[in-house]
Design an enzyme around this catalytic site. Structure first.
Site, PDB file in Angstrom:
ATOM      1  N   HIS A  48      -3.045  -0.356  -1.059  1.00  0.00           N
ATOM      2  CA  HIS A  48      -1.991   0.432  -2.049  1.00  0.00           C
ATOM      3  C   HIS A  48      -2.625   0.059  -3.653  1.00  0.00           C
ATOM      4  O   HIS A  48      -2.146   0.726  -4.364  1.00  0.00           O
ATOM      5  CB  HIS A  48      -0.891  -0.713  -1.789  1.00  0.00           C
ATOM      6  CG  HIS A  48      -0.218  -0.428  -0.375  1.00  0.00           C
ATOM      7  ND1 HIS A  48      -0.287  -1.703   0.468  1.00  0.00           N
ATOM      8  CD2 HIS A  48       0.335   0.585   0.157  1.00  0.00           C
ATOM      9  CE1 HIS A  48       0.418  -1.284   1.571  1.00  0.00           C
ATOM     10  NE2 HIS A  48       0.643   0.184   1.484  1.00  0.00           N
TER      11      HIS A  48
ATOM     12  N   GLN B 166      -6.372   7.948   2.019  1.00  0.00           N
ATOM     13  CA  GLN B 166      -7.171   8.714   3.031  1.00  0.00           C
ATOM     14  C   GLN B 166      -7.059   7.855   4.372  1.00  0.00           C
ATOM     15  O   GLN B 166      -7.333   8.549   5.490  1.00  0.00           O
ATOM     16  CB  GLN B 166      -8.506   8.854   2.596  1.00  0.00           C
ATOM     17  CG  GLN B 166      -9.200  10.007   3.640  1.00  0.00           C
ATOM     18  CD  GLN B 166     -10.635   9.973   3.580  1.00  0.00           C
ATOM     19  OE1 GLN B 166     -11.197  10.100   2.506  1.00  0.00           O
ATOM     20  NE2 GLN B 166     -11.261   9.892   4.660  1.00  0.00           N
TER      21      GLN B 166
ATOM     22  N   SER C 134      -4.735  -2.464   6.067  1.00  0.00           N
ATOM     23  CA  SER C 134      -3.440  -2.180   6.634  1.00  0.00           C
ATOM     24  C   SER C 134      -2.377  -3.204   6.601  1.00  0.00           C
ATOM     25  O   SER C 134      -3.061  -4.048   6.662  1.00  0.00           O
ATOM     26  CB  SER C 134      -3.744  -1.498   8.125  1.00  0.00           C
ATOM     27  OG  SER C 134      -2.357  -1.367   8.860  1.00  0.00           O
TER      28      SER C 134
ATOM     29  N   ASP D 274      -4.469   7.178   6.097  1.00  0.00           N
ATOM     30  CA  ASP D 274      -3.419   8.043   6.661  1.00  0.00           C
ATOM     31  C   ASP D 274      -3.679   9.462   6.410  1.00  0.00           C
ATOM     32  O   ASP D 274      -2.947  10.148   5.821  1.00  0.00           O
ATOM     33  CB  ASP D 274      -2.012   7.678   6.166  1.00  0.00           C
ATOM     34  CG  ASP D 274      -1.895   6.218   6.670  1.00  0.00           C
ATOM     35  OD1 ASP D 274      -1.962   5.760   7.822  1.00  0.00           O
ATOM     36  OD2 ASP D 274      -1.640   5.342   5.826  1.00  0.00           O
TER      37      ASP D 274
HETATM   38  O1  PAF Z   1       2.030   5.294   4.195  1.00  0.00           O
HETATM   39  C1  PAF Z   1       3.209   4.697   4.274  1.00  0.00           C
HETATM   40  O2  PAF Z   1       3.353   3.701   3.858  1.00  0.00           O
HETATM   41  C2  PAF Z   1       4.537   5.708   4.665  1.00  0.00           C
HETATM   42  O3  PAF Z   1       4.278   6.404   5.613  1.00  0.00           O
HETATM   43  C3  PAF Z   1       5.119   6.330   3.251  1.00  0.00           C
HETATM   44  C4  PAF Z   1       4.267   7.518   3.120  1.00  0.00           C
HETATM   45  C5  PAF Z   1       5.414   5.231   2.369  1.00  0.00           C
HETATM   46  C6  PAF Z   1       6.475   6.927   3.743  1.00  0.00           C
HETATM   47  O4  PAF Z   1       7.370   5.923   4.346  1.00  0.00           O
END
Ligand code: PAF
Length: 295
Positions: free
Chosen positions: A38, A149, A186, A151
């Site tokens: 993130h 990427q 993750s 996801d």
């Molecule tokens: O990838 C995530 O954390 C979630 O799927 C998202 C994009 C925030 C949508 O809830």
């Protein structure tokens, strides 16, 4: 940094930023339990945009009835401390009833792309993702929104919804961030014991085995799948759910591999924890990938 809980306030703050201050807005949508994956998105948003908004919302609509919605890690205090260090301007952390008020009845379904791979294992998952992302994009109207990427299918679904609904946001997709062991970052890694964390490294190794075979000249998708499957099976704590070779642009399953961009996706249970990962072969080599409606 301000924490905003109400949708209306978020939308009026964002409107002011756009109209009165003429500043660009970058949105990093998350479900919290932030990790370096993130934070790499936040860093890029910080570089590209004047104002950075991080949304933290564990979206009930994207969890199946037997999935981990209740247990999903939540720690807004820790997330807030991390985001302060990254100079984020706003955290949008609405309660569930703000995003889905009583009587909420509208869902976004990206047909086709949502029905494959993760969509088969998790029916309704991408409908939940597409819906919440649409609401977030409509509330904040960011110039850019950032996704990882890791996801891959999610990013593809979101790019398509932005294009189909003509939303005015550019979707930026950034590379998967991995631990030194190769394990993809993750939020669900927090479920793993230390033995399981070690075992989970088999997921990336399996992808690398498939890539090795491809690089050595193998052009049968079945053989790449076999190489990955065997690697996962060598780890007693791992149970393979699927490994798939598909066209990375439309997710169509591939048999023979030629010059198409190839995506290998994998889902593995390590104990009770389900983890996914992927690797792209034959791509144009771009580090960052972005798409906007109409482009
Ligand atoms: O990838 C995530 O954390 C979630 O799927 C998202 C994009 C925030 C949508 O809830």
């Amino acid at each position: 940094m301000e924490i905003i809980n109400r949708r209306q306030r978020m939308s009026s703050v964002a409107r002011k930023i756009r109209r009165e201050q003429d500043k660009s807005i970058g949105l990093v949508p998350t479900m919290g339990a932030l990790h370096d994956g993130h934070l790499s998105l936040v860093k890029e948003a910080r570089q590209m945009c004047d104002i950075v908004v991080v949304s933290v919302f564990v979206n009930p609509a994207q969890f199946g009835p037997k999935e981990d919605y209740e247990h999903y890690p939540r720690d807004l205090t820790r997330d807030t401390a991390l985001l302060t260090d990254y100079n984020v301007d706003y955290i949008f952390a609405p309660p569930s009833e703000e995003m889905y008020p009583r009587g909420y009845a509208t869902y976004v379904n990206v047909e086709g792309l949502s029905d494959q791979l993760e969509g088969i294992s998790r029916p309704g998952h991408f409908r939940g993702v597409a819906t919440v992302v649409t609401v977030l994009l409509n509330t904040i109207r960011p110039d850019f929104a950032f996704f990882g990427q890791k996801d891959f299918q999610q990013a593809l679904v979101i790019k398509r919804l932005v294009r189909d609904l003509a939303l005015d946001t550019e979707i930026v997709v950034l590379p998967t961030i991995r631990e030194d062991s190769g394990l993809a970052m993750s939020s669900r890694n927090t479920y793993l014991s230390s033995e399981e964390r070690e075992a989970a490294t088999v997921i990336h190794r399996a992808l690398l085995k498939a890539r090795e075979a491809y690089k050595a000249g193998e052009r049968s998708a079945g053989k790449l799948v076999e190489a990955a499957r065997k690697t996962v099976e060598s780890e007693p704590r791992a149970r393979l759910e699927y490994v798939n070779v598909s066209n990375s642009e439309n997710l169509e399953k591939l048999d023979k591999l030629d010059d198409l961009p190839i995506l290998i996706t994998i889902a593995v249970f390590i104990g009770k924890t389900r983890l996914i990962d992927n690797i792209v072969l034959n791509s144009s080599g771009k580090k960052k990938d972005s798409a906007k409606a109409g482009s």
